[in-house]
Design an enzyme around this catalytic site. Structure first.
Site: not given
Length: 411
Positions: A76-78
């Site tokens: 995941p990037c967030p």
């Protein structure tokens, strides 16, 4: 040589398809999102797809895949995105450090993880250094590199920060992929799709859309429906003759007139991400499809990196010594110190004079991802680095509680 791959956080298969094109056979793909899992199963029925939290031992057993050629993923990037809070190790969605730790169990010959450009920023220098040091402890040589998707024939501005790590005996044969031909413009890429239902304005529109696209933004379940990004991106799309306020169900129709231009369909967005026309079907409704496509690692970039890893594993070419770059010398000094250190002791260790304000700034950044003690008595201020705050698989880690509480909104 037969090479296999286990892919975590596989999404809709952008990285998977690229690695397949590079000659890797999938042993397993693990993904949380149900629509993305259906997409993977529909396109590659022979692949084994495990659906659920990748860190849940009931979803899959990493030890079953010990010795796989490649462990890959787009975690995941967030936690790292510039547009977000950049919580890093304290974000319940952060699985980067966990994925690195996974290499200790799976013991792949190579590791490939990709993420957003934000992870390359000074904010995460200590995080990156920790990753490289941990890989070295596991007998891997790791390297980070910011790759531009447009360098690999993908018609958009899409920087991706990529980590590749290989065992010490394979690493000397690895080289990052060289840029390929210049990418086509948005107009060249989408002309046939825009004209598919007979829209008379397609050719004129394509001539105006004569540049590559801004970065496709997939968004998350925490936000609303599909659109093509923040205000700045929408302006860039408008200059290309694209209405970025949403995604269309169908291509423009005969007689259609537009103030700004037509909206893109999810299938058009897939073309901009590097999928070939009709090569991949996406499951779910429009917004679900768009999120799968927008969050993907473009297949041509994954293929280029995959080919480089394959050549390294086959010892193709002449070996070259690989020396990992140093991302945070202050972290390295504090990590190896047995006791508290003053600013002057840190300066002597790194061989550089630091202004007090600069040291405080860098210590502050480290303290966001590590437990860091500061002792301020009668003498000079002293610093000592504590444990990494990231989720590494601990059962009692706060990540597990937050993940369960926010599961329906995590994408």
């Amino acid at each position: 040589m037969s090479l296999n791959v286990v892919e975590i956080c596989a999404g809709a298969g952008g990285q998977a398809l690229g690695l397949e094109q590079a000659g890797f056979e999938h042993e397993l793909a693990v993904e949380l999102d149900a629509n993305a899992c259906r997409t993977l199963r529909e396109n590659r029925p022979s692949w084994k797809v495990a659906e659920g939290d990748v860190a849940d031992p009931e979803v899959w057993n990493p030890a079953d895949y010990e010795g796989v050629s490649l462990l890959a993923g787009g975690v995941p990037c967030p936690p790292f995105t510039i547009a977000g809070k950049q919580l890093g190790a304290t974000d319940e969605r952060d699985l980067f450090a966990w994925a690195v730790e996974l290499a200790a169990t799976v013991q792949p010959r190579a590791l490939l993880l990709e993420n957003v450009r934000g992870l390359s920023m000074p904010r995460f220098a200590g995080y990156r250094q920790h990753v490289l040091d941990r890989l070295a402890e596991l007998n891997y040589i790791g390297e980070w590199k910011l790759l531009q998707a447009s360098d690999y024939s993908v018609p958009q501005l899409r920087p991706r920060f990529v980590l590749v790590a290989l065992r010490a005996e394979d690493a000397p044969y690895f080289t990052w992929p060289e840029p390929s031909d210049a990418p086509p413009s948005v107009g060249e890429t989408l002309l046939n799709a825009m004209a598919a239902d007979g829209w008379e304005g397609a050719a004129a529109w394509a001539r105006k859309a004569n540049r590559i696209a801004p970065t496709i933004v997939g968004g998350s379940k925490k936000h609303g429906g599909a659109d093509l990004g923040p205000t700045r991106a929408k302006r860039a799309w408008a200059e290309l003759g694209v209405d970025a306020l949403g995604v269309a169900d169908n291509p423009p129709q005969p007689g259609d007139r537009f103030t700004v231009g037509p909206k893109l369909t999810a299938e058009m967005v897939a073309l901009i991400q590097g999928w070939k026309p009709g090569s991949w079907k996406f499951s779910g409704r429009k917004t679900a499809k768009y999120r799968q496509i927008g969050n993907a690692f473009p297949p041509p970039v994954a293929a280029a990196v995959g080919h480089s890893i394959r050549r390294a594993l086959e010892h193709d070419g002449l070996p070259t010594e690989r020396v990992p770059a140093e991302h945070d010398p202050i972290y390295k000094v504090l990590r190896t110190a047995a006791d508290f250190l003053t600013r002057h002791q840190i300066e002597r260790a790194i061989g550089t004079t630091l202004e007090a304000s600069e040291l405080e700034r860098r210590i502050s950044l480290l303290s966001r991802d590590f437990d860091l003690q500061v002792r301020n008595g009668n003498g000079p201020v002293e610093y000592k680095l504590g444990s990494f705050r990231a989720f590494l698989g601990q059962q009692g880690h706060l990540r597990n509680e937050l993940f369960q509480a926010n599961r329906s909104r995590i994408s």
